[in-house]
Motif scaffolding. Structure first.
Motif, PDB file in Angstrom:
ATOM      1  N   ARG A  83      41.989  44.287  60.327  1.00  0.00           N
ATOM      2  CA  ARG A  83      41.500  43.420  59.247  1.00  0.00           C
ATOM      3  C   ARG A  83      41.939  43.946  57.880  1.00  0.00           C
ATOM      4  O   ARG A  83      42.395  43.186  57.029  1.00  0.00           O
ATOM      5  CB  ARG A  83      39.977  43.339  59.332  1.00  0.00           C
ATOM      6  N   ASN A  84      41.838  45.240  57.678  1.00  0.00           N
ATOM      7  CA  ASN A  84      42.176  45.825  56.380  1.00  0.00           C
ATOM      8  C   ASN A  84      43.671  45.767  56.103  1.00  0.00           C
ATOM      9  O   ASN A  84      44.094  45.638  54.948  1.00  0.00           O
ATOM     10  CB  ASN A  84      41.691  47.275  56.316  1.00  0.00           C
ATOM     11  N   GLU A  85      44.478  45.847  57.162  1.00  0.00           N
ATOM     12  CA  GLU A  85      45.928  45.886  56.984  1.00  0.00           C
ATOM     13  C   GLU A  85      46.582  44.512  57.028  1.00  0.00           C
ATOM     14  O   GLU A  85      47.619  44.294  56.391  1.00  0.00           O
ATOM     15  CB  GLU A  85      46.557  46.773  58.063  1.00  0.00           C
ATOM     16  N   LYS A  86      46.000  43.575  57.777  1.00  0.00           N
ATOM     17  CA  LYS A  86      46.704  42.326  58.069  1.00  0.00           C
ATOM     18  C   LYS A  86      46.060  41.068  57.490  1.00  0.00           C
ATOM     19  O   LYS A  86      46.700  40.015  57.446  1.00  0.00           O
ATOM     20  CB  LYS A  86      46.796  42.140  59.596  1.00  0.00           C
ATOM     21  N   VAL A  87      44.791  41.152  57.061  1.00  0.00           N
ATOM     22  CA  VAL A  87      44.046  39.943  56.705  1.00  0.00           C
ATOM     23  C   VAL A  87      43.557  40.026  55.265  1.00  0.00           C
ATOM     24  O   VAL A  87      43.048  41.056  54.820  1.00  0.00           O
ATOM     25  CB  VAL A  87      42.835  39.742  57.646  1.00  0.00           C
ATOM     26  N   GLY A  88      43.712  38.921  54.536  1.00  0.00           N
ATOM     27  CA  GLY A  88      43.140  38.791  53.204  1.00  0.00           C
ATOM     28  C   GLY A  88      42.120  37.667  53.202  1.00  0.00           C
ATOM     29  O   GLY A  88      42.364  36.603  53.784  1.00  0.00           O
ATOM     30  N   PHE A  89      40.971  37.891  52.568  1.00  0.00           N
ATOM     31  CA  PHE A  89      39.898  36.894  52.533  1.00  0.00           C
ATOM     32  C   PHE A  89      39.694  36.384  51.107  1.00  0.00           C
ATOM     33  O   PHE A  89      39.712  37.162  50.151  1.00  0.00           O
ATOM     34  CB  PHE A  89      38.572  37.495  53.015  1.00  0.00           C
ATOM     35  N   ALA A 167      40.943  31.472  53.623  1.00  0.00           N
ATOM     36  CA  ALA A 167      40.240  31.015  52.423  1.00  0.00           C
ATOM     37  C   ALA A 167      39.146  30.025  52.811  1.00  0.00           C
ATOM     38  O   ALA A 167      39.429  28.983  53.407  1.00  0.00           O
ATOM     39  CB  ALA A 167      41.224  30.367  51.454  1.00  0.00           C
ATOM     40  N   ASP A 168      37.913  30.356  52.480  1.00  0.00           N
ATOM     41  CA  ASP A 168      36.759  29.516  52.824  1.00  0.00           C
ATOM     42  C   ASP A 168      36.284  28.783  51.572  1.00  0.00           C
ATOM     43  O   ASP A 168      35.604  29.353  50.726  1.00  0.00           O
ATOM     44  CB  ASP A 168      35.638  30.387  53.394  1.00  0.00           C
ATOM     45  N   GLU A 169      36.679  27.530  51.435  1.00  0.00           N
ATOM     46  CA  GLU A 169      36.311  26.691  50.283  1.00  0.00           C
ATOM     47  C   GLU A 169      36.609  27.395  48.953  1.00  0.00           C
ATOM     48  O   GLU A 169      35.725  27.518  48.093  1.00  0.00           O
ATOM     49  CB  GLU A 169      34.820  26.323  50.354  1.00  0.00           C
ATOM     50  N   PRO A 170      37.836  27.855  48.732  1.00  0.00           N
ATOM     51  CA  PRO A 170      38.117  28.624  47.513  1.00  0.00           C
ATOM     52  C   PRO A 170      38.017  27.817  46.226  1.00  0.00           C
ATOM     53  O   PRO A 170      37.915  28.397  45.147  1.00  0.00           O
ATOM     54  CB  PRO A 170      39.553  29.110  47.740  1.00  0.00           C
TER      55      PRO A 170
END
Length: 227
Positions: A83-89, A167-170
């Motif tokens: 998650r820390n290396e591959k995913v952006g929230f 992205a959740d409802e950005p």
């Protein structure tokens, strides 16, 4: 990041012990670098699905492959590293740390990886410049508008050069003009970084700017025809 989801099931127990089935045999595939909008009524499991893609929640059954890795069998530590290396929230309410400046908020994900602080600062400054906040780097969230805070959140999500941005409802709390600016930034950076972008939205106009649109219904994602 290429994403492949097969026969995914997810359920929860309610307050009286009844099992609520949220995702029911969901299948989903997207090629690396694509942009995807997920539409659907509130409570249909959109955010749950995004959390699963980001390894924030486990699944009951099924298979979830990201870039060929079956993350559904990851341990908690493996999931956190991935998650820390591959995913952006990017969230609707920014989730910025109020006591830190815009620059510090963007630096934190790389500092958590143990990266060199000088390089981290340069990367964060570059991203803030790219999202139009080069003159606001030392401002704290309370000193920024809602749109500016969301730009900081975008920069923070991209600082580790993730393979996928979730992205959740950005744009959910932003006015029409600011929403358009945020979308322009997201789509431009998607092309520059070749990052897969998956976004939940209730705005059909915003969804139409994405390459693919899916609708969450009855625990499954249905691909909508392009119009």
């Amino acid at each position: 990041m290429q994403i492949q989801v097969y026969n995914l099931h997810k359920s929860y127990l309610d307050g009286v012990g009844r099992r609520l089935h949220i995702l029911r045999g969901l299948n989903f595939e997207v090629e690396s670098g694509s942009t995807v909008a997920i539409l659907g009524a509130s409570g249909t499991g959109k955010s749950t699905f995004l959390h699963i893609l980001g390894t924030l929640e486990a699944i009951d059954e099924g298979k979830l492959c990201l870039d060929g890795s079956d993350i559904s069998i990851f341990s908690r530590d493996q999931a956190a590293k991935f998650r820390n290396e591959k995913v952006g929230f990017i969230f609707q309410f920014h989730q910025l740390l109020q006591d830190f400046t815009a620059l510090e908020n963007v630096m934190i994900p790389q500092l958590m990886k143990g990266s060199n602080s000088v390089v981290v600062r340069e990367n964060a400054l570059d991203l803030l410049q790219r999202v139009g906040l080069g003159e606001r780097t030392m401002h704290k969230p309370a000193q920024l508008s809602g749109g500016e805070q969301q730009r900081v959140a975008i920069a923070r999500a991209l600082v580790n050069r993730p393979s996928v941005v979730l992205a959740d409802e950005p744009t959910g709390n932003l006015d029409e003009d600011t929403s358009a600016q945020i979308m322009e930034i997201l789509l431009r950076l998607n092309q520059e970084y070749e990052t897969t972008l998956i976004m939940i939205t209730h705005n059909t106009g915003i969804a139409s700017e994405m390459q693919f649109q899916h609708k969450m219904e009855n625990g499954q994602l249905n691909l909508l025809p392009n119009v």
